[in-house]
Design a protein around this motif. Structure first.
Motif, mmCIF file in Angstrom:
data_model
loop_
_atom_site.group_PDB
_atom_site.id
_atom_site.type_symbol
_atom_site.label_atom_id
_atom_site.label_comp_id
_atom_site.label_asym_id
_atom_site.label_seq_id
_atom_site.Cartn_x
_atom_site.Cartn_y
_atom_site.Cartn_z
ATOM 1 N N THR A 52 0.837 -1.207 0.000
ATOM 2 C CA THR A 52 0.000 0.000 0.000
ATOM 3 C C THR A 52 0.869 1.253 0.000
ATOM 4 O O THR A 52 0.595 2.216 -0.721
ATOM 5 N N THR A 53 1.925 1.246 0.800
ATOM 6 C CA THR A 53 2.830 2.393 0.866
ATOM 7 C C THR A 53 3.530 2.603 -0.474
ATOM 8 O O THR A 53 3.602 3.735 -0.976
ATOM 9 N N LEU A 54 4.047 1.529 -1.063
ATOM 10 C CA LEU A 54 4.709 1.643 -2.371
ATOM 11 C C LEU A 54 3.739 2.155 -3.424
ATOM 12 O O LEU A 54 4.090 3.019 -4.243
ATOM 13 N N SER A 55 2.536 1.629 -3.412
ATOM 14 C CA SER A 55 1.523 2.056 -4.380
ATOM 15 C C SER A 55 1.213 3.550 -4.227
ATOM 16 O O SER A 55 1.099 4.275 -5.209
ATOM 17 N N ALA A 56 1.092 4.016 -2.979
ATOM 18 C CA ALA A 56 0.810 5.434 -2.729
ATOM 19 C C ALA A 56 1.959 6.320 -3.215
ATOM 20 O O ALA A 56 1.729 7.368 -3.832
ATOM 21 N N LEU A 57 3.198 5.902 -2.963
ATOM 22 C CA LEU A 57 4.364 6.678 -3.399
ATOM 23 C C LEU A 57 4.438 6.749 -4.925
ATOM 24 O O LEU A 57 4.664 7.823 -5.502
ATOM 25 N N LYS A 58 4.251 5.619 -5.585
ATOM 26 C CA LYS A 58 4.305 5.587 -7.052
ATOM 27 C C LYS A 58 3.172 6.395 -7.665
ATOM 28 O O LYS A 58 3.371 7.133 -8.633
#
Length: 133
Positions: free
Chosen positions: A78-84
């Motif tokens: 979820t964190t990676l998706s939000a950053l990308k």
């Protein structure tokens, strides 16, 4: 190479660029960038790290993700998706501008970084000043 070693190398790489390159935060030029630009000739290029104003609030995101209800792997994803997603949405206009300026010679090269929502730009003075304006 282990995953931990790759992470450490990546962050060392980022630190290297933070200290090697001048930094331009969205809408403003740091004193170092301004000084460097004043010394440039019209046809010279310099590198600048453009930090986008629009950043993911990871602290707030982590508070919303209840670790009792979801796995660590899901929090990571979820964190990676939000950053990308944030980088993709906030860098689109800048990337379009940089592509256009690459064609007319104002930009030598650029590289995007989704993890910090930044773009490393090697460009002429006019282009860097326009980005910060």
């Amino acid at each position: 190479m282990s995953r931990r070693a790759r992470k450490i190398l990546f962050f060392l790489f980022l630190l290297f660029f933070f200290f090697k390159c001048f930094i331009c935060f969205g809408g403003e030029l740091s004193a170092g960038v301004s000084a460097k630009l004043n010394l440039l000739k019209a046809d010279e290029y310099t590198s600048c790290l453009v930090m986008m104003k629009d950043q993911v609030n990871t602290r707030e995101l982590n508070l919303k993700l209840n670790p009792n209800l979801i796995t660590r792997k899901m929090i990571h994803a979820t964190t990676l998706s939000a950053l990308k997603s944030k980088a993709e949405s906030s860098q689109t206009e800048l990337i379009t501008y940089l592509n256009r300026k690459t064609l007319d010679g104002g930009v030598k090269q650029f590289k995007t970084f989704w993890i910090t929502n930044a773009v490393l730009v090697t460009a002429k003075r006019e282009v860097i000043e326009n980005i910060a304006a």
